[in-house]
Design a protein around this motif. Structure first.
Motif, PDB file in Angstrom:
ATOM      1  N   ASP A  49       0.849  -1.199   0.000  1.00  0.00           N
ATOM      2  CA  ASP A  49       0.000   0.000   0.000  1.00  0.00           C
ATOM      3  C   ASP A  49       0.889   1.255   0.000  1.00  0.00           C
ATOM      4  O   ASP A  49       1.693   1.456   0.917  1.00  0.00           O
ATOM      5  CB  ASP A  49      -0.894  -0.016   1.236  1.00  0.00           C
ATOM      6  N   GLU A  50       0.729   2.079  -1.018  1.00  0.00           N
ATOM      7  CA  GLU A  50       1.580   3.263  -1.169  1.00  0.00           C
ATOM      8  C   GLU A  50       1.311   4.308  -0.084  1.00  0.00           C
ATOM      9  O   GLU A  50       2.222   4.955   0.414  1.00  0.00           O
ATOM     10  CB  GLU A  50       1.350   3.893  -2.547  1.00  0.00           C
ATOM     11  N   ARG A  51       0.016   4.463   0.275  1.00  0.00           N
ATOM     12  CA  ARG A  51      -0.325   5.499   1.258  1.00  0.00           C
ATOM     13  C   ARG A  51       0.277   5.140   2.630  1.00  0.00           C
ATOM     14  O   ARG A  51       0.917   5.959   3.281  1.00  0.00           O
ATOM     15  CB  ARG A  51      -1.840   5.638   1.361  1.00  0.00           C
ATOM     16  N   LEU A  52       0.092   3.875   3.020  1.00  0.00           N
ATOM     17  CA  LEU A  52       0.688   3.440   4.289  1.00  0.00           C
ATOM     18  C   LEU A  52       2.208   3.523   4.227  1.00  0.00           C
ATOM     19  O   LEU A  52       2.871   3.862   5.211  1.00  0.00           O
ATOM     20  CB  LEU A  52       0.262   1.999   4.602  1.00  0.00           C
ATOM     21  N   GLY A  53       2.749   3.226   3.047  1.00  0.00           N
ATOM     22  CA  GLY A  53       4.198   3.293   2.873  1.00  0.00           C
ATOM     23  C   GLY A  53       4.723   4.704   3.090  1.00  0.00           C
ATOM     24  O   GLY A  53       5.772   4.900   3.717  1.00  0.00           O
ATOM     25  N   ALA A  54       3.978   5.684   2.556  1.00  0.00           N
ATOM     26  CA  ALA A  54       4.411   7.078   2.722  1.00  0.00           C
ATOM     27  C   ALA A  54       4.312   7.500   4.192  1.00  0.00           C
ATOM     28  O   ALA A  54       5.219   8.172   4.717  1.00  0.00           O
ATOM     29  CB  ALA A  54       3.556   7.989   1.843  1.00  0.00           C
ATOM     30  N   ILE A  55       3.227   7.084   4.848  1.00  0.00           N
ATOM     31  CA  ILE A  55       3.084   7.417   6.282  1.00  0.00           C
ATOM     32  C   ILE A  55       4.235   6.800   7.070  1.00  0.00           C
ATOM     33  O   ILE A  55       4.867   7.436   7.923  1.00  0.00           O
ATOM     34  CB  ILE A  55       1.719   6.916   6.819  1.00  0.00           C
ATOM     35  N   GLN A  56       4.495   5.521   6.765  1.00  0.00           N
ATOM     36  CA  GLN A  56       5.596   4.836   7.455  1.00  0.00           C
ATOM     37  C   GLN A  56       6.915   5.561   7.214  1.00  0.00           C
ATOM     38  O   GLN A  56       7.696   5.771   8.138  1.00  0.00           O
ATOM     39  CB  GLN A  56       5.680   3.403   6.956  1.00  0.00           C
ATOM     40  N   PHE A  57       7.160   5.973   5.961  1.00  0.00           N
ATOM     41  CA  PHE A  57       8.424   6.655   5.664  1.00  0.00           C
ATOM     42  C   PHE A  57       8.589   7.898   6.527  1.00  0.00           C
ATOM     43  O   PHE A  57       9.631   8.108   7.149  1.00  0.00           O
ATOM     44  CB  PHE A  57       8.505   7.046   4.184  1.00  0.00           C
ATOM     45  N   TRP A  58       7.546   8.724   6.557  1.00  0.00           N
ATOM     46  CA  TRP A  58       7.688   9.986   7.294  1.00  0.00           C
ATOM     47  C   TRP A  58       7.842   9.749   8.787  1.00  0.00           C
ATOM     48  O   TRP A  58       8.581  10.453   9.475  1.00  0.00           O
ATOM     49  CB  TRP A  58       6.506  10.918   6.981  1.00  0.00           C
ATOM     50  N   LEU A  59       7.124   8.729   9.304  1.00  0.00           N
ATOM     51  CA  LEU A  59       7.265   8.435  10.738  1.00  0.00           C
ATOM     52  C   LEU A  59       8.703   7.992  11.050  1.00  0.00           C
ATOM     53  O   LEU A  59       9.322   8.464  12.007  1.00  0.00           O
ATOM     54  CB  LEU A  59       6.287   7.333  11.149  1.00  0.00           C
ATOM     55  N   VAL A  60       9.224   7.073  10.235  1.00  0.00           N
ATOM     56  CA  VAL A  60      10.580   6.584  10.488  1.00  0.00           C
ATOM     57  C   VAL A  60      11.594   7.707  10.285  1.00  0.00           C
ATOM     58  O   VAL A  60      12.537   7.866  11.068  1.00  0.00           O
ATOM     59  CB  VAL A  60      10.913   5.367   9.577  1.00  0.00           C
ATOM     60  N   PHE A  61      11.380   8.535   9.260  1.00  0.00           N
ATOM     61  CA  PHE A  61      12.305   9.628   8.969  1.00  0.00           C
ATOM     62  C   PHE A  61      12.335  10.632  10.126  1.00  0.00           C
ATOM     63  O   PHE A  61      13.410  11.015  10.611  1.00  0.00           O
ATOM     64  CB  PHE A  61      11.870  10.316   7.671  1.00  0.00           C
ATOM     65  N   ILE A  62      11.146  11.034  10.568  1.00  0.00           N
ATOM     66  CA  ILE A  62      11.084  12.016  11.664  1.00  0.00           C
ATOM     67  C   ILE A  62      11.589  11.385  12.962  1.00  0.00           C
ATOM     68  O   ILE A  62      12.389  11.969  13.703  1.00  0.00           O
ATOM     69  CB  ILE A  62       9.637  12.537  11.826  1.00  0.00           C
ATOM     70  N   VAL A  98       5.674  -0.617  12.970  1.00  0.00           N
ATOM     71  CA  VAL A  98       4.413  -1.351  13.155  1.00  0.00           C
ATOM     72  C   VAL A  98       3.520  -1.155  11.925  1.00  0.00           C
ATOM     73  O   VAL A  98       2.899  -2.110  11.426  1.00  0.00           O
ATOM     74  CB  VAL A  98       3.691  -0.870  14.444  1.00  0.00           C
ATOM     75  N   ILE A  99       3.474   0.064  11.414  1.00  0.00           N
ATOM     76  CA  ILE A  99       2.666   0.322  10.210  1.00  0.00           C
ATOM     77  C   ILE A  99       3.216  -0.470   9.024  1.00  0.00           C
ATOM     78  O   ILE A  99       2.456  -1.035   8.228  1.00  0.00           O
ATOM     79  CB  ILE A  99       2.634   1.835   9.913  1.00  0.00           C
ATOM     80  N   PHE A 100       4.529  -0.555   8.919  1.00  0.00           N
ATOM     81  CA  PHE A 100       5.122  -1.356   7.838  1.00  0.00           C
ATOM     82  C   PHE A 100       4.700  -2.814   7.963  1.00  0.00           C
ATOM     83  O   PHE A 100       4.326  -3.458   6.970  1.00  0.00           O
ATOM     84  CB  PHE A 100       6.652  -1.253   7.868  1.00  0.00           C
ATOM     85  N   LEU A 101       4.756  -3.344   9.196  1.00  0.00           N
ATOM     86  CA  LEU A 101       4.393  -4.751   9.386  1.00  0.00           C
ATOM     87  C   LEU A 101       2.936  -4.990   8.987  1.00  0.00           C
ATOM     88  O   LEU A 101       2.611  -5.979   8.328  1.00  0.00           O
ATOM     89  CB  LEU A 101       4.608  -5.151  10.852  1.00  0.00           C
ATOM     90  N   TYR A 102       2.057  -4.061   9.380  1.00  0.00           N
ATOM     91  CA  TYR A 102       0.635  -4.185   9.014  1.00  0.00           C
ATOM     92  C   TYR A 102       0.487  -4.153   7.494  1.00  0.00           C
ATOM     93  O   TYR A 102      -0.204  -4.990   6.898  1.00  0.00           O
ATOM     94  CB  TYR A 102      -0.153  -3.041   9.654  1.00  0.00           C
ATOM     95  N   ASN A 103       1.186  -3.222   6.871  1.00  0.00           N
ATOM     96  CA  ASN A 103       1.136  -3.088   5.408  1.00  0.00           C
ATOM     97  C   ASN A 103       1.631  -4.371   4.740  1.00  0.00           C
ATOM     98  O   ASN A 103       1.012  -4.891   3.810  1.00  0.00           O
ATOM     99  CB  ASN A 103       2.009  -1.889   4.998  1.00  0.00           C
ATOM    100  N   PHE A 104       2.726  -4.884   5.248  1.00  0.00           N
ATOM    101  CA  PHE A 104       3.346  -6.084   4.672  1.00  0.00           C
ATOM    102  C   PHE A 104       2.393  -7.272   4.766  1.00  0.00           C
ATOM    103  O   PHE A 104       2.140  -7.970   3.768  1.00  0.00           O
ATOM    104  CB  PHE A 104       4.649  -6.378   5.426  1.00  0.00           C
ATOM    105  N   VAL A 105       1.845  -7.492   5.957  1.00  0.00           N
ATOM    106  CA  VAL A 105       1.010  -8.679   6.171  1.00  0.00           C
ATOM    107  C   VAL A 105      -0.277  -8.588   5.358  1.00  0.00           C
ATOM    108  O   VAL A 105      -0.685  -9.553   4.693  1.00  0.00           O
ATOM    109  CB  VAL A 105       0.708  -8.842   7.686  1.00  0.00           C
ATOM    110  N   THR A 106      -0.925  -7.435   5.374  1.00  0.00           N
ATOM    111  CA  THR A 106      -2.194  -7.314   4.648  1.00  0.00           C
ATOM    112  C   THR A 106      -1.971  -7.342   3.135  1.00  0.00           C
ATOM    113  O   THR A 106      -2.780  -7.915   2.392  1.00  0.00           O
ATOM    114  CB  THR A 106      -2.935  -6.015   5.025  1.00  0.00           C
ATOM    115  N   SER A 107      -0.861  -6.774   2.679  1.00  0.00           N
ATOM    116  CA  SER A 107      -0.621  -6.739   1.228  1.00  0.00           C
ATOM    117  C   SER A 107      -0.283  -8.114   0.666  1.00  0.00           C
ATOM    118  O   SER A 107      -0.515  -8.373  -0.513  1.00  0.00           O
ATOM    119  CB  SER A 107       0.524  -5.765   0.902  1.00  0.00           C
ATOM    120  N   LEU A 108       0.258  -8.994   1.500  1.00  0.00           N
ATOM    121  CA  LEU A 108       0.580 -10.343   1.019  1.00  0.00           C
ATOM    122  C   LEU A 108      -0.652 -11.037   0.457  1.00  0.00           C
ATOM    123  O   LEU A 108      -0.584 -11.766  -0.528  1.00  0.00           O
ATOM    124  CB  LEU A 108       1.146 -11.186   2.173  1.00  0.00           C
TER     125      LEU A 108
END
Lengths: 566, 147
Positions: free
Chosen positions: A422-435, A484-494
């Motif tokens: 999921d691109e939207r979750l990916g972007a949220i995850q990126f900004w959270l990890v970056f900040i 955690v958001i990445f893990l959710y994204n990963f599991v649901t996207s599978l």
């Protein structure tokens, strides 16, 4: 080459596909490079989560003066195992996992050169890691002398526990796995390239893996020797690093491995970025050969800088190591300019792989600049063993290892699974990890300049370090939320991610010429290879009417604006 | 193709002088020994590749011409940046064969770990570990023999 009964011929799919076992047995007995790669990556990520949990506990302890959660002995075990796990059981095997999966695909090969050896190295790595972590379950606890394992602290006199022996043995065996893995990758790259794929047509990820494999081949035996001698000192009455011997020799041996290890971790991730930036800039890579030679130079230089970690021993040629360490900035700069030149006037598509690449570039740049400061002996004398060094190494290793790992996962997940994250979750995850990353580690520069030593579980309120430590701890929580958001994204996207197709990004290299996920034998057919971007070449030759046009990225606001103005 | 050899030769272009410089400026034996071992390792890999790739050796060999021309030509062939795109790879990996699954890699790794732990805990674990390792290697090798 000899192979077992039931072998099938790959590359083009000629021959029959042997019946493979299914379920858990298939994973336990697999020799397929893709499955071994997945095993490596999943295991490495699990160790990342465990080591990350240790860092959360450490940061929670340091959020305020006084002891909140644990005693100082436990804190020592946690920072030792955090460093050990992140370096040996996350970053290095994650690199090997990515290489396992994608190097044969990028070479147009059906598998690695020695598939059974490949499976063996995975299992040896896993068991070695479990041995090291087994230290938590013995009476005296896990190793607690830092991930360097410097004697005399790591000798039996000062660290008599069984956990220390498990640490030494586990890392020794893990090193053997790394050496064999490097041999396998070198043989694969040298001997299994598709027709037409010359060395100067290799994808840059594979080039970086080649240099990384050479570094592993020549440095892991050195740390292996050091650990073997330490084991003999501890258990068999040896005196290599005791008062009768020379503890400083251990430091030489450790850092002769330890500094190239930084590049063992960083180079493959540079390779990932070098794959992604052209694809998401819709341009060929700027300066392919310059990238290759910068990679080779970084590898060569990394062998001659080891003792810049030992300036404060006062027993090394400081000027020599200052100069050689400065030199590494030159090829690294070449890479940065190459990435920037590739993006320049490109049609940049800010999808999650590209976002993570940009994050990596920014963070590694900060880590690289602070590295130049630390390579200067007088500055290092002032900052050695302070939190400034912790900040620097995390900007280098987390900056490359984690941001580029996420970039690679978002880029190649469609190839591995046939589905998109999921691109939207990916972007949220990126900004959270970056900040979160910057909140955590940027204040550590100031803490280090203020004199806060690393590897302490407590400090006095009167030092004035409380506020910056609290910010740092808060940042760790933000990183954890992103993961955690990445893990959710990963599991649901599978299971629920949109279907990706064979080439969702418009890739350039051979892995995008096969199906997603690839079949057991990897390729039904290969495109003609006349450059380092055969898939792009074929797509351009076919043209849009024959399915040759890549998926178009959504137009950015600036592009829309330019179009309206133009 | 000789590019694989050139890859290591270019490494030596840096490593040999830096080893000499390091010894001259430091007189420090541990680091110098490590650098010398590294140079020997690079030379060994070059030797191995040349041993298995006569085409690469032929490509690197000096050719006819004046002394300077031959020297420059040799240097260019050894570390130059031009790769022949039509040359075969130096190491022939044979046809791509995909082996079926095998339990022996897992069993071999487990046996090595048991033997390694035996070095810590004692012979009661070391001996079973070595026996298990012998069995695992036998299984691995005989599986290859059936091909």
């Amino acid at each position: 080459m000899t192979a077992a009964q039931g072998d099938v011929r790959g590359r083009g799919g000629a021959g029959h596909v042997a019946r493979e076992p299914e379920g858990v047995v298939s994973w336990l007995t697999t020799t397929d490079h893709k499955k071994v790669g997945v095993l490596y990556m999943v295991t490495a990520f699990l160790f990342f989560l465990v080591a990350g949990a240790f860092s959360i506990l450490m940061r929670a302890e340091l959020a305020a003066p006084g002891l909140q959660l644990m005693d100082l002995g436990t804190y020592n075990e946690l920072f030792t195992m955090h460093g050990t796990a992140m370096i040996f059981f996350f970053a290095t095997p994650m690199v090997v996992g990515l290489a396992n999966y994608f190097v044969p695909l990028q070479l147009g090969a059906a598998d690695v050169a020695f598939p059974r050896l490949n499976a063996f190295t995975y299992w040896l790595f896993l068991f070695s890691a479990l041995i090291v972590f087994g230290g938590f379950f013995v009476a005296a606890g896990a190793a607690a002398f830092g991930w360097y394992g410097y004697p005399p602290l790591s000798t039996a006199t000062y660290s008599p526990g069984l956990g220390a022996d498990l640490w030494v043995m586990g890392l020794l065996l893990s090193g053997v796995a790394s050496i064999l893995g490097a041999v396998n990758l070198l043989a694969t790259i040298f001997a299994m390239r598709a027709p037409g794929l010359t060395m100067f047509r290799l994808p840059l990820f594979t080039w970086n893996i080649l240099v990384t494999s050479v570094l592993m081949l020549f440095t892991f035996p050195v740390i292996g020797a050091a650990l073997a001698m330490l084991f003999i000192d501890r258990n068999l009455g040896g005196s290599f690093f005791t008062a009768e011997g020379d503890p400083l020799v251990y430091q030489h041996l450790f850092w002769f491995f330890g500094h190239p290890e930084v590049y063992i971790i960083a180079l493959p991730f540079f390779g990932i970025v070098s794959e992604i930036v052209p694809v998401f800039s819709r341009k060929p890579l700027f300066g392919y050969k310059a990238f290759v030679f910068a990679t080779v130079l970084i590898g060569a230089y990394s062998f001659s800088v080891w003792a810049h970690h030992m300036f404060t021993t006062g027993a090394i040629a400081a000027l020599f190591f200052t100069i050689t360490s400065f030199l590494i900035a030159i090829p690294t700069g070449v890479k940065f300019f190459g990435w920037i030149a590739t993006m320049w006037r490109g049609r940049i598509w800010l999808a999650t792989p590209m976002l993570h690449c940009l994050g990596m570039m920014g963070m590694f740049l900060i880590g690289g600049i602070t590295g130049v400061f630390l390579a200067s002996a007088p500055i290092d004398y002032a900052l050695h063993d302070t939190y400034y060094v912790v900040a620097h190494m995390h900007y280098v290793l987390f900056g490359t290892g984690v941001f580029a790992m996420f970039a690679g996962v978002f880029y190649w997940f469609p190839k591995m699974t046939g589905r998109m994250l999921d691109e939207r979750l990916g972007a949220i995850q990126f900004w959270l990890v970056f900040i979160g990353f910057n909140l955590t580690f940027f204040p550590m520069h100031q803490l280090g300049i203020d004199g806060m030593p690393r590897r302490v579980g407590d400090y006095l309120a009167a030092t004035g370090w409380t506020d910056l430590n609290f910010v740092s701890t808060a940042g760790t929580a933000v990183i954890a939320l992103g993961v955690v958001i990445f893990l959710y994204n990963f599991v649901t996207s599978l299971s629920h991610g949109p279907l990706a197709g064979d080439d969702p990004w418009g890739g350039h290299t051979l892995e995008w010429a096969t199906s997603s996920p690839p079949p057991h034998h990897n390729f039904a057919r290969l495109p003609p290879i006349t450059s380092d971007r055969p898939v792009l070449d074929e797509r351009l030759a076919l043209g849009p009417r024959q399915g040759g046009e890549p998926i178009q990225p959504p137009a950015s606001r600036s592009q829309e604006g330019r179009r309206r103005r133009g | 193709m000789a590019e694989e050899v050139r890859f290591f030769l270019r490494g030596l272009v840096y490593l040999v002088p830096i080893t000499v410089v390091y010894w001259l400026v430091s007189k420090e034996p541990a680091g110098t020994a490590l650098l010398v071992a590294l140079v020997v390792g690079f030379v060994a890999v070059i030797g191995l590749v040349l041993l298995h790739a006569s085409s690469a050796a032929a490509e690197l060999r000096p050719r006819s011409g004046g002394i300077a021309g031959r020297l420059l030509g040799a240097v260019n062939r050894a570390i130059g940046f031009h790769e022949r795109v039509d040359a075969p790879p130096p190491l022939e990996g044979g046809p791509d064969l995909i082996p079926t699954g095998s339990p022996w890699p897992l069993i071999t790794a487990a046996s090595i770990v048991v033997a390694g732990l035996g070095l810590i805990f004692g012979t009661w674990l070391l001996l079973p570990g070595l026996a298990l390792l012998a069995w695992a290697l036998l299984g691995w090798l005989t599986q290859l023999d059936r091909a």
